[in-house]
Design a protein around this motif. Structure first.
Motif, PDB file in Angstrom:
ATOM      1  N   ASP A 146      -2.918   0.758  10.448  1.00 15.63           N
ATOM      2  CA  ASP A 146      -2.417  -0.280  10.737  1.00 15.63           C
ATOM      3  C   ASP A 146      -2.787  -1.187   9.181  1.00 15.63           C
ATOM      4  O   ASP A 146      -1.625  -2.494   8.772  1.00 15.63           O
ATOM      5  CB  ASP A 146      -3.505  -0.907  11.446  1.00 15.63           C
ATOM      6  N   ASP A 147      -3.526  -0.907   7.789  1.00 17.69           N
ATOM      7  CA  ASP A 147      -3.698  -1.339   6.562  1.00 17.69           C
ATOM      8  C   ASP A 147      -2.585  -1.264   5.941  1.00 17.69           C
ATOM      9  O   ASP A 147      -2.364  -1.369   5.229  1.00 17.69           O
ATOM     10  CB  ASP A 147      -4.821  -1.301   6.601  1.00 17.69           C
ATOM     11  N   GLY A 148      -1.949  -0.139   6.192  1.00 16.96           N
ATOM     12  CA  GLY A 148      -1.032   0.802   5.151  1.00 16.96           C
ATOM     13  C   GLY A 148      -0.976   2.135   5.043  1.00 16.96           C
ATOM     14  O   GLY A 148      -0.265   2.371   4.093  1.00 16.96           O
TER      15      GLY A 148
ATOM     16  N   THR B  55       1.049  -1.665  -0.174  1.00 15.54           N
ATOM     17  CA  THR B  55      -0.358  -0.163  -0.212  1.00 15.54           C
ATOM     18  C   THR B  55       0.791   1.271   0.142  1.00 15.54           C
ATOM     19  O   THR B  55       1.641   1.249   0.229  1.00 15.54           O
ATOM     20  CB  THR B  55      -0.457  -0.074   1.319  1.00 15.54           C
ATOM     21  N   PRO B  56       0.390   2.303  -0.401  1.00 15.43           N
ATOM     22  CA  PRO B  56       1.223   3.736  -0.446  1.00 15.43           C
ATOM     23  C   PRO B  56       2.366   4.143   0.677  1.00 15.43           C
ATOM     24  O   PRO B  56       3.451   4.188   0.524  1.00 15.43           O
ATOM     25  CB  PRO B  56       0.168   4.618  -1.257  1.00 15.43           C
ATOM     26  N   CYS B  57       1.437   3.984   1.994  1.00 19.00           N
ATOM     27  CA  CYS B  57       1.856   5.297   3.251  1.00 19.00           C
ATOM     28  C   CYS B  57       3.361   3.924   3.346  1.00 19.00           C
ATOM     29  O   CYS B  57       4.066   4.282   3.728  1.00 19.00           O
ATOM     30  CB  CYS B  57       1.050   4.769   3.961  1.00 19.00           C
ATOM     31  N   ALA B  58       2.594   2.353   3.475  1.00 18.20           N
ATOM     32  CA  ALA B  58       3.647   1.123   4.001  1.00 18.20           C
ATOM     33  C   ALA B  58       4.814   1.073   3.067  1.00 18.20           C
ATOM     34  O   ALA B  58       6.120   0.822   3.067  1.00 18.20           O
ATOM     35  CB  ALA B  58       3.118   0.408   4.271  1.00 18.20           C
ATOM     36  N   THR B  59       5.170   0.770   1.807  1.00 14.85           N
ATOM     37  CA  THR B  59       5.399   1.238   0.477  1.00 14.85           C
ATOM     38  C   THR B  59       6.785   2.864   1.059  1.00 14.85           C
ATOM     39  O   THR B  59       8.135   2.143   1.276  1.00 14.85           O
ATOM     40  CB  THR B  59       5.158   1.442  -0.588  1.00 14.85           C
ATOM     41  N   LYS B  60       6.236   3.567   0.628  1.00 17.51           N
ATOM     42  CA  LYS B  60       6.670   4.795   1.296  1.00 17.51           C
ATOM     43  C   LYS B  60       7.586   4.436   2.693  1.00 17.51           C
ATOM     44  O   LYS B  60       9.308   5.106   2.610  1.00 17.51           O
ATOM     45  CB  LYS B  60       6.209   6.132   1.241  1.00 17.51           C
ATOM     46  N   LEU B  61       7.363   4.380   3.344  1.00 12.62           N
ATOM     47  CA  LEU B  61       7.655   3.792   5.035  1.00 12.62           C
ATOM     48  C   LEU B  61       8.783   3.408   4.685  1.00 12.62           C
ATOM     49  O   LEU B  61      10.304   3.233   5.238  1.00 12.62           O
ATOM     50  CB  LEU B  61       6.997   3.684   6.269  1.00 12.62           C
ATOM     51  N   ALA B  62       8.731   2.295   3.948  1.00  7.46           N
ATOM     52  CA  ALA B  62       9.903   1.216   3.908  1.00  7.46           C
ATOM     53  C   ALA B  62      10.968   1.686   2.795  1.00  7.46           C
ATOM     54  O   ALA B  62      12.615   1.044   3.843  1.00  7.46           O
ATOM     55  CB  ALA B  62       9.073  -0.154   3.219  1.00  7.46           C
TER      56      ALA B  62
END
Length: 232
Positions: free
Chosen positions: A130-132, A101-108
């Motif tokens: 929590d869902d990214g 998902t967009p936010c989790a990808t950027k956070l990684a």
């Protein structure tokens, strides 16, 4: 006392490494044998980028604490597709439904960059659900602003970082943005400058007190022409 000593050692180690332009001229590089290297040979991967280095690749779940140490030349790295999670100090895969998902990808991506450059300043981590997906409030320097769940900035809702408190959720800004995207007209939104629902809301010609999520508080209502007399 022990914590202070550990901190002092880390600071000293970081300050002891001075990668000046002349530093590499004083270094004699040893040849790195690719056949005996149990990992990958990284060009200019040694101290200050002077020499090639044999870098051991860590598997998912392996401890990668040394990657996070300031001023310490790296002899290990997480393998491709993994990053060093600063919360667990282990190599972690970012390939999952949530992490795509967009936010989790950027956070990684931000975590991976910070792991490679621990002293990098000014790189802001996104705030994820929590869902990214993105949380409503995000930061950029001294400002806090509202975004949609996929990270699109919502114009008109930005405040100073120190004004956010603990309750900036941008719910009103988000729902107003989504409604406007439908092309429909007629529904009014009463939002505070931080994107939350204002304390007074109206539906048609009837106004009432509401919480920051837009839910009516109590049962009292007034006509819209009396809205300014309400004490919510």
């Amino acid at each position: 006392m022990l914590k202070f000593l550990c901190f002092a050692v880390l600071v000293a180690a970081a300050n002891a490494i001075a990668c000046t332009p002349e530093f590499c001229q004083m270094v004699r590089c040893a040849a790195v044998d690719a056949t005996s290297c149990k990992g990958v040979v990284k060009a200019n991967g040694g101290m200050c980028g002077c020499c090639d280095a044999c870098i051991t690749e860590l598997a998912e779940g392996d401890k990668c604490m040394s990657i996070l140490f300031l001023g310490v030349p790296q002899t290990v790295q997480c393998a491709d597709g993994l990053f060093c999670d600063p919360k667990t100090s282990t190599c972690k895969s970012s390939i999952s439904k949530r992490d795509l998902t967009p936010c989790a990808t950027k956070l990684a991506a931000v975590n991976a960059r910070l792991a490679a450059q621990p002293m990098l300043l000014g790189l802001e981590k996104p705030h994820c659900e929590d869902d990214g997906t993105y949380k409503g409030m995000q930061f950029a320097g001294s400002q806090a602003y509202c975004v949609t769940s996929n990270g699109t900035m919502i114009d008109g809702y930005m405040v100073n970082r120190w004004e956010t408190g603990d309750d900036m959720n941008c719910q009103c800004a988000r729902e107003q943005y989504a409604y406007m995207k439908t092309g429909l007209i007629g529904k009014m939104f009463y939002c505070d400058k931080n994107g939350n629902y204002a304390s007074i809301g109206c539906s048609g010609s009837v106004c009432y007190c509401q919480d920051k999520m837009g839910k009516q508080v109590g049962t009292s209502t007034v006509g819209i022409w009396e809205k300014d007399s309400m004490n919510c």
